[in-house]
Design a protein around this motif. Structure first.
Motif, PDB file in Angstrom:
ATOM      1  N   PRO A   8       8.377  46.486  52.277  1.00 46.26           N
ATOM      2  CA  PRO A   8       7.793  45.550  51.314  1.00 46.26           C
ATOM      3  C   PRO A   8       7.768  44.125  51.854  1.00 46.26           C
ATOM      4  CG  PRO A   8      10.033  46.131  50.669  1.00 46.26           C
ATOM      5  CD  PRO A   8       9.674  47.028  51.828  1.00 46.26           C
ATOM      6  N   ALA A   9       6.648  43.438  51.618  1.00 41.46           N
ATOM      7  CA  ALA A   9       6.548  42.032  52.019  1.00 41.46           C
ATOM      8  C   ALA A   9       5.656  41.234  51.090  1.00 41.46           C
ATOM      9  CB  ALA A   9       6.025  41.926  53.457  1.00 41.46           C
ATOM     10  N   ALA A  10       4.880  41.933  50.234  1.00 43.36           N
ATOM     11  CA  ALA A  10       3.933  41.266  49.347  1.00 43.36           C
ATOM     12  C   ALA A  10       4.476  41.220  47.927  1.00 43.36           C
ATOM     13  CB  ALA A  10       2.591  41.999  49.360  1.00 43.36           C
ATOM     14  N   ALA A  11       3.915  40.308  47.143  1.00 42.90           N
ATOM     15  CA  ALA A  11       4.339  40.176  45.746  1.00 42.90           C
ATOM     16  C   ALA A  11       4.156  41.478  44.976  1.00 42.90           C
ATOM     17  CB  ALA A  11       3.570  39.039  45.084  1.00 42.90           C
ATOM     18  N   ASP A  13       4.558  44.384  45.992  1.00 44.27           N
ATOM     19  CA  ASP A  13       5.478  45.422  46.444  1.00 44.27           C
ATOM     20  C   ASP A  13       6.780  45.452  45.650  1.00 44.27           C
ATOM     21  OD1 ASP A  13       3.678  46.088  48.423  1.00 44.27           O
ATOM     22  OD2 ASP A  13       4.624  44.830  49.944  1.00 44.27           O
ATOM     23  N   ARG A  18       7.295  38.495  45.022  1.00 45.71           N
ATOM     24  CA  ARG A  18       7.388  38.659  46.472  1.00 45.71           C
ATOM     25  C   ARG A  18       8.838  38.839  46.913  1.00 45.71           C
ATOM     26  NH1 ARG A  18       9.950  35.891  50.166  1.00 45.71           N
ATOM     27  NH2 ARG A  18       9.167  33.904  49.387  1.00 45.71           N
ATOM     28  N   ASP A  55      -2.540  38.154  45.947  1.00 45.09           N
ATOM     29  CA  ASP A  55      -1.275  38.823  46.258  1.00 45.09           C
ATOM     30  C   ASP A  55      -0.803  38.303  47.613  1.00 45.09           C
ATOM     31  OD1 ASP A  55       0.881  40.525  46.235  1.00 45.09           O
ATOM     32  OD2 ASP A  55      -0.268  42.296  46.832  1.00 45.09           O
ATOM     33  N   GLN A  57       1.875  37.399  50.819  1.00 41.18           N
ATOM     34  CA  GLN A  57       2.958  38.070  51.503  1.00 41.18           C
ATOM     35  C   GLN A  57       3.412  37.252  52.700  1.00 41.18           C
ATOM     36  OE1 GLN A  57       1.182  41.883  52.936  1.00 41.18           O
ATOM     37  NE2 GLN A  57       1.918  41.220  54.925  1.00 41.18           N
TER      38      GLN A  57
END
Length: 303
Positions: A8-11, A13, A18, A55, A57
Motif C-alpha cells: 500500500p502507498a496510495a490513499a 489503499d 494515505r 488519489d 500516493q
C-alpha cells in the motif's frame, strides 16, 4: 511459482487515508514473515479518476529503496516504473544502487506509462510513449549488463555512459505489456513479462499468453528464457463488488474481475496459475490489511 503482493502507498489503499511509511514497512515485513516471495510498488504520482477526488500516493522509487533496507528476504519490484518519468540512464544507476542495498533482491519492472493527468501535471511529455519506451530499453538494459552505452535517439541520448560501480549481478528486467509492439519489445529485451489484472485464469489470460507466444516466435526468443508473471486482484469475499477499474487495460468492459472466493477456492486458483507455467503471481489485495495477507498466505499453504 513465486507469490508476491502490492504494497500500500496510495490513499485508496487504506481506510485511514494515505498510509504512513511505518504502515508500509509493516505491511512489507508482514508479507515477508508470512512466507511470501516478493513485494511490489506501483509508479504513480497520483491517480485522477474520471470522477471523484485525486488519489495521491508516495513516490515509488524512494519507497523501493527504503524497503530494500527494511526487509531481509523478499524480492522487491516495481509494477511498473514509468519510463517517461526518469531518464533511462538514471534508472539504471538507481537500480544498481537499490539492488546493492537490498543484497541482490531487486526486480526492475518497466512500462511505457498511461495516465495522462500525471504527465500534464508534472510536465512530462506524453507523445510517442512506446517510441520513448523502446529507446529507454536500449539504454537501461545494456547499462545493467555492464556495457558502455552511447545512444543518439530522438528522445534520449547518452555519451559513453557506464555504471561505475557496475551492477553486482544481472538485475532481472520485467516489462508489462499487452499490445503487439510492446510484446515484441518484451520478447526482445526483457527477462520477465507481466500481464494484469485477472481473477482466476480465464480465456482472456490464455489469449494474452498466446499473443506473447507469437511475439516470442517473431523475435526468435526461446520461451524458456523469459519468465511469465501475472497480476491478480484478490478481494475479501465479505466486501461488495468493486467499482470498474480505471486503467490502461483493466475494466474496459466494466467487468469486475477481482477474485472474491473462499481461501480454498483461492488455493485452487493459485494452483491453476502454477499449472499454466506462470513463474510469479503478483497480488493486489482488497483491502490491503494483515487479515488479507493472512488469507493469501493460507491459500498459498493449501494449494
Amino acid at each position: 511459482m513465486k507469490i508476491g503482493v502490492i504494497v500500500p502507498a496510495a490513499a485508496s489503499d487504506s481506510d485511514g487515508g494515505r498510509p504512513s511509511w511505518r504502515a508500509i514497512a509493516s505491511f512489507a515485513r508482514d508479507a515477508e514473515a508470512r512466507g511470501l516471495d516478493s513485494v511490489w510498488m506501483y509508479d504513480h504520482f497520483f491517480h485522477k479518476p474520471s470522477s471523484g477526488p485525486i488519489d495521491g500516493q508516495l513516490e515509488a522509487w524512494t519507497l523501493v529503496s527504503a524497503l530494500a533496507a527494511a526487509t531481509e528476504r523478499v524480492e522487491i519490484g516495481t509494477l511498473v516504473l514509468c519510463s517517461g518519468f526518469r531518464h533511462p540512464s538514471a534508472v539504471a544507476k538507481m537500480a544498481a544502487t537499490a539492488d546493492e542495498v537490498s543484497g541482490g533482491r531487486l526486480i526492475l519492472g518497466l512500462g511505457a506509462g498511461w495516465h495522462d493527468a500525471e504527465y500534464d501535471a508534472f510536465g512530462f511529455p506524453k507523445d510517442h510513449r512506446v517510441d520513448r519506451f523502446e529507446e529507454a530499453l536500449g539504454i537501461v538494459v545494456p547499462l545493467l549488463r555492464g556495457r558502455t552505452v552511447t545512444f543518439d535517439g530522438e528522445y534520449f541520448t547518452t555519451r559513453d555512459a557506464v555504471l561505475e560501480p557496475p551492477a553486482s549481478r544481472d538485475i532481472p528486467v520485467l516489462v508489462a505489456a499487452f499490445g503487439p509492439r510492446m510484446l515484441r519489445l518484451t520478447a526482445r529485451h526483457a527477462d520477465a513479462w507481466n500481464t494484469a489484472w485477472f481473477g482466476a485464469p480465464d480465456d482472456r489470460l490464455r489469449g494474452r499468453m498466446d499473443a506473447f507466444d507469437e511475439a516470442l516466435a517473431a523475435e526468435g526468443r526461446d520461451p524458456a528464457t523469459i519468465e511469465r508473471t501475472v497480476g491478480i486482484e484478490i478481494r475479501d469475499p465479505s466486501l461488495g463488488a468493486a467499482e470498474p477499474a480505471d486503467g490502461p487495460e483493466d475494466g474496459e468492459d466494466g467487468e469486475d474481475r477481482a477474485f472474491g472466493g473462499s481461501v480454498d477456492e483461492l488455493a485452487e486458483a493459485i494452483a491453476a496459475y502454477d499449472e499454466l507455467g506462470i513463474g510469479h503471481l503478483i497480488a493486489i489485495l482488497q483491502p490491503m490489511t494483515e487479515a488479507s495477507l493472512e488469507r493469501l498466505a493460507l491459500a498459498v499453504a493449501r494449494r
